[in-house]
Design a protein around this motif. Structure first.
Motif, PDB file in Angstrom:
ATOM      1  N   GLU A  15       0.836  -1.208   0.000  1.00 20.79           N
ATOM      2  CA  GLU A  15       0.000   0.000   0.000  1.00 20.79           C
ATOM      3  C   GLU A  15       0.865   1.249   0.000  1.00 20.79           C
ATOM      4  O   GLU A  15       0.602   2.207  -0.731  1.00 20.79           O
ATOM      5  N   ALA A  16       1.928   1.248   0.802  1.00 18.74           N
ATOM      6  CA  ALA A  16       2.841   2.391   0.833  1.00 18.74           C
ATOM      7  C   ALA A  16       3.497   2.593  -0.527  1.00 18.74           C
ATOM      8  O   ALA A  16       3.602   3.727  -1.019  1.00 18.74           O
ATOM      9  N   ALA A  17       3.935   1.519  -1.172  1.00 16.10           N
ATOM     10  CA  ALA A  17       4.575   1.625  -2.488  1.00 16.10           C
ATOM     11  C   ALA A  17       3.583   2.144  -3.528  1.00 16.10           C
ATOM     12  O   ALA A  17       3.930   2.959  -4.384  1.00 16.10           O
ATOM     13  N   ALA A  21       3.806   5.646  -5.621  1.00 21.24           N
ATOM     14  CA  ALA A  21       3.695   5.703  -7.081  1.00 21.24           C
ATOM     15  C   ALA A  21       2.688   6.770  -7.496  1.00 21.24           C
ATOM     16  O   ALA A  21       2.890   7.479  -8.490  1.00 21.24           O
ATOM     17  N   ASP A  22       1.594   6.911  -6.734  1.00 21.68           N
ATOM     18  CA  ASP A  22       0.621   7.971  -7.026  1.00 21.68           C
ATOM     19  C   ASP A  22       1.259   9.350  -6.884  1.00 21.68           C
ATOM     20  O   ASP A  22       1.053  10.225  -7.723  1.00 21.68           O
ATOM     21  N   HIS A  23       2.014   9.547  -5.818  1.00 13.76           N
ATOM     22  CA  HIS A  23       2.686  10.841  -5.614  1.00 13.76           C
ATOM     23  C   HIS A  23       3.716  11.098  -6.720  1.00 13.76           C
ATOM     24  O   HIS A  23       3.856  12.226  -7.197  1.00 13.76           O
ATOM     25  N   ARG A  55       6.290  11.937   5.349  1.00 15.25           N
ATOM     26  CA  ARG A  55       6.250  13.111   6.209  1.00 15.25           C
ATOM     27  C   ARG A  55       6.126  14.408   5.418  1.00 15.25           C
ATOM     28  O   ARG A  55       5.417  15.321   5.824  1.00 15.25           O
ATOM     29  N   ASP A  56       6.809  14.546   4.274  1.00 15.22           N
ATOM     30  CA  ASP A  56       6.782  15.789   3.496  1.00 15.22           C
ATOM     31  C   ASP A  56       5.773  15.745   2.339  1.00 15.22           C
ATOM     32  O   ASP A  56       5.760  16.646   1.498  1.00 15.22           O
ATOM     33  N   LEU A  57       4.912  14.729   2.304  1.00 17.40           N
ATOM     34  CA  LEU A  57       3.935  14.597   1.225  1.00 17.40           C
ATOM     35  C   LEU A  57       2.524  14.877   1.735  1.00 17.40           C
ATOM     36  O   LEU A  57       2.188  14.492   2.857  1.00 17.40           O
ATOM     37  N   PRO A  58       1.692  15.504   0.914  1.00 12.92           N
ATOM     38  CA  PRO A  58       0.289  15.705   1.320  1.00 12.92           C
ATOM     39  C   PRO A  58      -0.461  14.367   1.222  1.00 12.92           C
ATOM     40  O   PRO A  58       0.049  13.403   0.667  1.00 12.92           O
ATOM     41  N   PRO A  59      -1.662  14.308   1.764  1.00 19.17           N
ATOM     42  CA  PRO A  59      -2.443  13.080   1.629  1.00 19.17           C
ATOM     43  C   PRO A  59      -2.645  12.762   0.147  1.00 19.17           C
ATOM     44  O   PRO A  59      -2.612  13.667  -0.680  1.00 19.17           O
ATOM     45  N   PRO A  60      -2.783  11.533  -0.201  1.00 17.90           N
ATOM     46  CA  PRO A  60      -3.123  10.386   0.630  1.00 17.90           C
ATOM     47  C   PRO A  60      -1.891   9.749   1.260  1.00 17.90           C
ATOM     48  O   PRO A  60      -0.843   9.653   0.652  1.00 17.90           O
ATOM     49  N   HIS A  61      -2.079   9.346   2.502  1.00 18.69           N
ATOM     50  CA  HIS A  61      -1.093   8.572   3.249  1.00 18.69           C
ATOM     51  C   HIS A  61      -1.677   7.183   3.478  1.00 18.69           C
ATOM     52  O   HIS A  61      -2.885   6.991   3.358  1.00 18.69           O
TER      53      HIS A  61
END
Length: 175
Positions: A15-17, A21-23, A55-61
């Motif tokens: 899920e994190a990966a 990839a979306d970011h 930490r430095d990315l906006p949602p989605p997390h």
């Protein structure tokens, strides 16, 4: 034991990966950053190992980072069943209902032309012109099978000229 020390599994790593990839697809991280972060995500063993990657990315997390979302209030379901699909774009248009107080629209056919055709060609041609083919066929049959049947289309033509009539859809003939 704090939540950052909880062990994670393959599903959490994937899920994190996927979210990384979306970011990356949105241009928030460079290709080099993406490669490093995905490698770190697959190497992570605890939640604490994954948190710095977002930490430095906006949602989605990842959904497993925070407390579970509060449940939304439950509303009563509507009693009517809504259609699954919209209207058929290829269906013919629905007829426009006319109120009794509204005048019927005129036919594109003329009562004068219909009446003159009935008188000059007395075998139902005027009724074929108005779209009333069943009546036109009956007058044609009466004209050729019985000699007296010639009077019916002529009288019908006079009535069309004096009173008018209607076309096959029931609309009054134009004056």
């Amino acid at each position: 034991m704090g939540s950052d020390e909880l062990r994670i599994g393959t599903a959490e790593r994937e899920e994190a990966a996927r979210l990384l990839a979306d970011h990356f697809g949105m241009g928030r991280i460079t290709p080099d950053e993406y490669e490093i972060r995905v490698t770190d995500a697959y190497a992570a063993t605890t939640l604490g190992d994954l948190r710095p990657l977002f930490r430095d990315l906006p949602p989605p997390h990842p959904g497993f980072f925070g407390p579970p979302p509060m449940s939304a209030p439950v509303y009563a379901q509507p009693t009517t069943q809504l259609p699954m699909y919209g209207p058929d774009p290829y269906a013919p248009p629905a007829p426009v209902p006319y109120a009794p107080s509204m005048p019927m629209p005129y036919s594109p056919r003329s009562k004068t032309v219909a009446g003159v055709l009935q008188i000059l060609l007395p075998f139902g041609v005027g009724r074929f012109y108005t779209g009333q083919t069943a009546l036109g066929v009956a007058q044609l049959f009466a004209t050729f099978c019985t000699g007296v049947g010639v009077l019916w289309p002529i009288i019908d033509g006079i009535v069309l000229l004096v009173n008018g009539g209607s076309d096959a859809e029931g609309r009054p003939l134009r004056p």
